[in-house]
Design an enzyme around this catalytic site. Structure first.
Site, PDB file in Angstrom:
ATOM      1  N   ARG A 158       0.867  -1.181   0.000  1.00 23.61           N
ATOM      2  CA  ARG A 158       0.000   0.000   0.000  1.00 23.61           C
ATOM      3  C   ARG A 158       0.899   1.225   0.000  1.00 23.61           C
ATOM      4  O   ARG A 158       2.106   1.129   0.213  1.00 23.61           O
ATOM      5  CB  ARG A 158      -0.897  -0.009   1.232  1.00 23.61           C
ATOM      6  CG  ARG A 158      -1.839  -1.186   1.245  1.00 23.61           C
ATOM      7  CD  ARG A 158      -2.953  -0.990   2.251  1.00 23.61           C
ATOM      8  NE  ARG A 158      -3.722  -2.207   2.417  1.00 23.61           N
ATOM      9  CZ  ARG A 158      -4.745  -2.558   1.641  1.00 23.61           C
ATOM     10  NH1 ARG A 158      -5.132  -1.772   0.662  1.00 23.61           N
ATOM     11  NH2 ARG A 158      -5.387  -3.681   1.840  1.00 23.61           N
ATOM     12  N   GLY A 159       0.303   2.368  -0.213  1.00 25.78           N
ATOM     13  CA  GLY A 159       1.103   3.590  -0.274  1.00 25.78           C
ATOM     14  C   GLY A 159       1.803   3.635  -1.617  1.00 25.78           C
ATOM     15  O   GLY A 159       1.998   2.598  -2.254  1.00 25.78           O
ATOM     16  N   ASN A 210      -9.986  -0.443  -5.904  1.00 20.57           N
ATOM     17  CA  ASN A 210     -10.364   0.937  -6.251  1.00 20.57           C
ATOM     18  C   ASN A 210      -9.173   1.883  -6.261  1.00 20.57           C
ATOM     19  O   ASN A 210      -9.004   2.661  -7.192  1.00 20.57           O
ATOM     20  CB  ASN A 210     -11.365   1.469  -5.226  1.00 20.57           C
ATOM     21  CG  ASN A 210     -12.747   0.925  -5.478  1.00 20.57           C
ATOM     22  OD1 ASN A 210     -12.894  -0.235  -5.811  1.00 20.57           O
ATOM     23  ND2 ASN A 210     -13.742   1.757  -5.334  1.00 20.57           N
ATOM     24  N   GLY A 211      -8.356   1.813  -5.186  1.00 18.77           N
ATOM     25  CA  GLY A 211      -7.205   2.703  -5.063  1.00 18.77           C
ATOM     26  C   GLY A 211      -6.228   2.481  -6.204  1.00 18.77           C
ATOM     27  O   GLY A 211      -5.774   3.429  -6.857  1.00 18.77           O
ATOM     28  N   THR A 212      -5.932   1.222  -6.468  1.00 18.60           N
ATOM     29  CA  THR A 212      -4.997   0.869  -7.528  1.00 18.60           C
ATOM     30  C   THR A 212      -5.509   1.346  -8.886  1.00 18.60           C
ATOM     31  O   THR A 212      -4.738   1.836  -9.718  1.00 18.60           O
ATOM     32  CB  THR A 212      -4.808  -0.662  -7.562  1.00 18.60           C
ATOM     33  OG1 THR A 212      -4.490  -1.098  -6.251  1.00 18.60           O
ATOM     34  CG2 THR A 212      -3.733  -1.069  -8.526  1.00 18.60           C
ATOM     35  N   ASP A 228     -13.978  -8.283  -1.855  1.00 18.51           N
ATOM     36  CA  ASP A 228     -15.295  -7.855  -1.363  1.00 18.51           C
ATOM     37  C   ASP A 228     -16.365  -7.842  -2.454  1.00 18.51           C
ATOM     38  O   ASP A 228     -17.542  -7.658  -2.152  1.00 18.51           O
ATOM     39  CB  ASP A 228     -15.213  -6.447  -0.765  1.00 18.51           C
ATOM     40  CG  ASP A 228     -14.332  -6.378   0.464  1.00 18.51           C
ATOM     41  OD1 ASP A 228     -13.931  -7.444   0.961  1.00 18.51           O
ATOM     42  OD2 ASP A 228     -14.040  -5.261   0.927  1.00 18.51           O
ATOM     43  N   MET A 280     -14.514 -10.325   5.711  1.00 17.04           N
ATOM     44  CA  MET A 280     -14.129  -9.125   4.968  1.00 17.04           C
ATOM     45  C   MET A 280     -15.379  -8.413   4.461  1.00 17.04           C
ATOM     46  O   MET A 280     -16.431  -9.029   4.290  1.00 17.04           O
ATOM     47  CB  MET A 280     -13.266  -9.486   3.762  1.00 17.04           C
ATOM     48  CG  MET A 280     -11.893 -10.008   4.122  1.00 17.04           C
ATOM     49  SD  MET A 280     -11.955 -11.732   4.518  1.00 17.04           S
ATOM     50  CE  MET A 280     -12.130 -12.410   2.912  1.00 17.04           C
ATOM     51  N   MET A 314      -6.472 -15.885   6.546  1.00 15.04           N
ATOM     52  CA  MET A 314      -6.450 -17.252   6.015  1.00 15.04           C
ATOM     53  C   MET A 314      -7.198 -17.303   4.677  1.00 15.04           C
ATOM     54  O   MET A 314      -6.808 -18.023   3.761  1.00 15.04           O
ATOM     55  CB  MET A 314      -7.095 -18.215   7.003  1.00 15.04           C
ATOM     56  CG  MET A 314      -6.346 -18.236   8.307  1.00 15.04           C
ATOM     57  SD  MET A 314      -6.863 -19.547   9.378  1.00 15.04           S
ATOM     58  CE  MET A 314      -6.207 -20.956   8.522  1.00 15.04           C
ATOM     59  N   ARG A 317      -7.740 -14.637   2.569  1.00 14.07           N
ATOM     60  CA  ARG A 317      -7.076 -13.837   1.526  1.00 14.07           C
ATOM     61  C   ARG A 317      -5.909 -14.585   0.894  1.00 14.07           C
ATOM     62  O   ARG A 317      -5.576 -14.364  -0.266  1.00 14.07           O
ATOM     63  CB  ARG A 317      -6.522 -12.546   2.134  1.00 14.07           C
ATOM     64  CG  ARG A 317      -7.572 -11.649   2.693  1.00 14.07           C
ATOM     65  CD  ARG A 317      -6.927 -10.390   3.220  1.00 14.07           C
ATOM     66  NE  ARG A 317      -6.863  -9.419   2.170  1.00 14.07           N
ATOM     67  CZ  ARG A 317      -7.652  -8.353   2.090  1.00 14.07           C
ATOM     68  NH1 ARG A 317      -8.511  -8.098   3.020  1.00 14.07           N
ATOM     69  NH2 ARG A 317      -7.571  -7.526   1.089  1.00 14.07           N
TER      70      ARG A 317
HETATM   71  P1  ATP Z   1      -7.752  -3.158  -1.684  1.00 13.07           P
HETATM   72  O1  ATP Z   1      -9.036  -3.656  -2.234  1.00 13.07           O
HETATM   73  O2  ATP Z   1      -6.883  -4.243  -1.206  1.00 13.07           O
HETATM   74  O3  ATP Z   1      -7.918  -2.036  -0.706  1.00 13.07           O
HETATM   75  P2  ATP Z   1      -6.742  -1.075  -3.347  1.00 13.07           P
HETATM   76  O4  ATP Z   1      -6.241  -1.065  -4.733  1.00 13.07           O
HETATM   77  O5  ATP Z   1      -7.934  -0.217  -3.080  1.00 13.07           O
HETATM   78  O6  ATP Z   1      -6.988  -2.576  -2.966  1.00 13.07           O
HETATM   79  P3  ATP Z   1      -5.045   0.665  -1.823  1.00 13.07           P
HETATM   80  O7  ATP Z   1      -4.039   0.302  -0.786  1.00 13.07           O
HETATM   81  O8  ATP Z   1      -6.153   1.558  -1.450  1.00 13.07           O
HETATM   82  O9  ATP Z   1      -5.567  -0.726  -2.355  1.00 13.07           O
HETATM   83  O10 ATP Z   1      -4.299   1.325  -3.072  1.00 13.07           O
HETATM   84  C1  ATP Z   1      -3.320   0.634  -3.794  1.00 13.07           C
HETATM   85  C2  ATP Z   1      -2.337   1.583  -4.399  1.00 13.07           C
HETATM   86  O11 ATP Z   1      -2.989   2.598  -5.160  1.00 13.07           O
HETATM   87  C3  ATP Z   1      -1.504   2.287  -3.344  1.00 13.07           C
HETATM   88  O12 ATP Z   1      -0.176   2.208  -3.756  1.00 13.07           O
HETATM   89  C4  ATP Z   1      -2.062   3.687  -3.323  1.00 13.07           C
HETATM   90  O13 ATP Z   1      -1.097   4.632  -2.963  1.00 13.07           O
HETATM   91  C5  ATP Z   1      -2.558   3.889  -4.733  1.00 13.07           C
HETATM   92  N1  ATP Z   1      -3.708   4.802  -4.756  1.00 13.07           N
HETATM   93  C6  ATP Z   1      -4.787   4.743  -3.950  1.00 13.07           C
HETATM   94  N2  ATP Z   1      -5.670   5.717  -4.239  1.00 13.07           N
HETATM   95  C7  ATP Z   1      -5.126   6.436  -5.247  1.00 13.07           C
HETATM   96  C8  ATP Z   1      -5.539   7.596  -5.996  1.00 13.07           C
HETATM   97  N3  ATP Z   1      -6.695   8.199  -5.777  1.00 13.07           N
HETATM   98  N4  ATP Z   1      -4.714   8.039  -6.965  1.00 13.07           N
HETATM   99  C9  ATP Z   1      -3.530   7.426  -7.201  1.00 13.07           C
HETATM  100  N5  ATP Z   1      -3.090   6.339  -6.556  1.00 13.07           N
HETATM  101  C10 ATP Z   1      -3.862   5.838  -5.582  1.00 13.07           C
HETATM  102 MG    MG Z   2      -9.350  -0.214  -1.611  1.00 13.06          MG
END
Ligand code: ATP
Ligand code: MG
Length: 457
Positions: free
Chosen positions: A173-174, A199-201, A229, A272, A381, A383
C-alpha cells in the site's frame, strides 16, 4: 449509442497505425517447437471481436428527454440503453509484439487468484509474440524503490504459480507520485502496463494513463479489478470472491460446531467487507448456519428492545446456541473511531468483531445467564488461499482479455464480467464509488429469511 466510450490510443495518436493481428501472431508448433508465422486468425483466437460488439447493460426509461451524460438514440426519446464493449482479441492491433515491453504490478491486499491472473497475462503476451515481460515488485513502490529490481517473467517462471495463493510479485500500500511512476516507466521503456488491484490501484492506473496521454507516450494501461469484497460497480463478480465465500463457510462451520458443542455457545465470525457485505451475505446464505448476519449497509443496535443482544438471549433460550456473522465494516458507529489511515490513505476501521464479542460477554454476565463466546477472524487465512476452480477460470479469461485489450490499443480500461459476458470498461465508470448490497434487494431478504433474524433498529 454507447454510454461507455472506451479510451483508445488513437485518441492521443489520431494517425496511429494498426497492424492486422494475423501478421503478428505467432504460434509454437507442437512438433518442432519453432515459431510459425502468420497462422490464420481463426485458428489462433477462434474469431475476433469487432470493436462495435457490445453487451447491453440496461435500458432506462426517463419521464422526460434524457438527463446529462446519457446518450440517447434519438433526441426526443426518453429512454437510453447502456452498453459496454465486448472484450476479446481484435483483428487489428496497435503494437508490434517485438516492440512491446510489458509490466505487471499487483497492489493493495491479497486476493485469491492474483497469481492466476499474472500467469495468464504472461502466457497470453507470449502467444502474441512478446518477449520482454517484467513484474514490478511490491506494488507501485516497486517503480521507484531503488532496492527493488524488476522480475523477468516468462511462461516457464509462471507455469505453476497458480498452485499457491498470494502474489508472486508481492503487494504493498502507499505509493510514489504518479509522475515518478511514469518517469520510471519511461526509463524502463514500458509500453504496456497491467495493473491488478482494487479501487485505489485503479485510481492510480487511471492517473498513470492520463499522465501518459499528457506526455504523448504510446502506452496501454489496463486494469484487472482485484477486490475480494466484490464491490466494483457494474460487474457480476470479481475474481477471488467465490473462493472467499467458500473459505468463509469453513470458518462459519467451525464457529457453528464450537457453539453447538458448548453449553450456551455463541460463535462470532468476522468476515471481509469494508463497505459492502457481499461476502458476509453470501457466506451466510451458503452455510445455512448463521443466525444473525450484520453488514455495513444495514444499521443495527446492540442494546435495547430490538437490539442484537436481546435477540441472542432469545436464541440461547430457544435453541441453546447461536452464530453471528459480521462484516468488518458493519456497525462502525458502535466502535471507537481512531481517525487513523493506512499507507494508501484508507481509513483504518474499528474492530467490530472484537467489540461485539466483548459486548456479548458483558451482557450475558449482567443478566446472569452463562454464555460461552468464541470469536473467529479468518480474514488472512481466506485472503491467502489459492483460487478455487470457478475463480481460476474467471482469472484466466480476465488475464487473457487484459492482454487483448492492450494489444487492441485501449488504455485506461479495465476488464470484467457483465451480464454474463466478458467486457471492457473505462476505469472511471467502475471506481466512482464501491458497489454495495441493496438492503431492499431480494438477495438480502433471502438472507434474512434464511437466518430468521429480525430488524435490529
Ligand atoms: P484493496 O481492495 O486491497 O484495498 P486497493 O487497490 O484499493 O486494494 P489501496 O491500498 O487503497 O488498495 O491502493 C493501492 C495503491 O494505489 C496504493 O499504492 C495507493 O497509494 C494507490 N492509490 C490509492 N488511491 C489512489 C488515488 N486516488 N490516486 C492514485 N493512486 C492511488
Ligand atoms: Mg481499496
Amino acid at each position: 449509442a454507447s454510454r461507455f466510450r472506451l479510451p483508445h490510443l488513437t485518441d492521443i495518436f489520431p494517425d496511429a497505425t494498426s497492424i492486422p493481428s494475423t501478421f503478428c501472431l505467432r504460434m509454437r508448433t507442437p512438433v518442432t517447437g519453432d515459431f510459425a508465422d502468420g497462422y490464420p486468425s481463426d485458428e489462433k483466437w477462434h474469431g475476433y471481436i469487432n470493436n462495435r460488439d457490445r453487451v447491453l447493460l440496461k435500458t432506462i426509461h426517463y419521464s422526460s428527454p434524457t438527463s446529462a451524460g446519457a446518450v440517447c438514440i434519438d433526441p426526443d426519446c426518453t429512454w437510453v440503453e447502456q452498453w459496454v464493449h465486448r472484450a476479446g482479441p481484435r483483428e487489428e492491433i496497435y503494437f508490434k509484439p517485438e516492440e512491446v515491453k510489458a509490466a505487471i504490478v499487483t497492489c493493495g491486499g491479497l486476493c485469491p487468484g492474483l497469481n492466476d491472473v499474472i500467469r495468464q497475462i504472461v502466457i497470453t503476451l507470449e502467444i502474441y509474440g512478446v518477449t520482454k515481460i517484467v513484474g514490478i515488485p511490491f506494488g507501485y513502490r516497486g517503480f521507484t524503490d531503488k532496492e527493488l529490481t524488476e522480475m523477468p517473467l516468462s511462461r516457464k517462471v509462471v507455469q505453476n504459480v497458480h498452485l499457491s495463493g498470494g502474489s508472486l510479485l508481492g503487494v504493498s500500500r502507499g505509493a510514489p507520485g504518479i509522475s515518478e511512476i511514469v518517469d520510471s516507466m519511461e526509463e524502463r521503456d514500458i509500453n504496456m502496463l497491467f495493473v491488478l488491484g482494487g479501487n485505489g490501484t485503479h485510481a492510480g492506473a487511471n492517473a498513470i494513463h492520463d499522465e501518459c496521454s499528457r506526455r504523448k507516450l504510446k502506452v496501454a494501461v489496463v486494469g484487472v479489478p482485484k477486490t475480494i469484497d466484490n464491490d466494483i460497480l457494474l460487474m457480476d463478480k470479481t475474481f477471488g470472491f467465490d473462493t472467499a465465500v467458500e473459505e468463509a463457510q469453513r470458518a462459519i462451520n467451525s464457529a457453528y460446531i464450537e457453539a453447538h458443542s458448548a453449553f450456551h455457545g455463541i460463535g462470532v465470525v468476522k468476515l471481509m467487507g469494508r463497505s459492502s457485505g457481499f461476502i458476509a451475505m453470501h457466506a451466510s446464505l451458503a452455510s445455512g448456519q448463521i443466525d444473525i448476519c450484520l453488514i455495513p449497509e444495514v444499521p443495527f443496535h446492540l442494546h435495547g428492545p430490538h437490539g442484537v443482544l436481546g435477540h441472542l438471549k432469545y436464541l440461547i433460550e430457544t435453541k441453546g446456541s447461536a452464530v453471528i456473522c459480521v462484516a468488518e465494516g458493519a456497525g462502525q458507529n458502535l466502535v471507537e473511531q481512531t481517525n487513523a489511515k493506512d499507507a494508501s490513505g484508507n481509513v483504518v476501521l474499528g474492530d467490530i468483531g472484537v467489540r461485539i464479542q466483548q459486548e456479548i460477554k458483558k451482557y450475558f454476565k449482567e443478566i446472569g445467564v452463562p454464555a460461552d463466546v468464541k470469536y473467529i477472524d479468518p480474514t488472512y487465512m481466506i485472503r491467502a488461499c489459492r483460487a478455487n476452480a470457478t475463480d481460476g477460470i474467471l482469472c484466466t479469461v480476465l488475464g487473457q482479455n487484459a492482454v487483448h485489450g492492450a494489444f487492441a490499443g485501449f488504455s485506461g480500461i479495465t476488464v470484467g464480467i457483465c451480464n454474463t459476458h466478458y467486457v471492457y470498461f473505462p476505469i472511471p465508470e467502475v471506481i466512482s464509488y464501491p458497489r454495495a448490497v441493496d438492503p431492499n434487494s431480494r438477495m438480502w431478504h433471502r438472507c434474512l429469511t434464511s437466518t430468521g433474524q429480525p430488524d435490529f433498529i
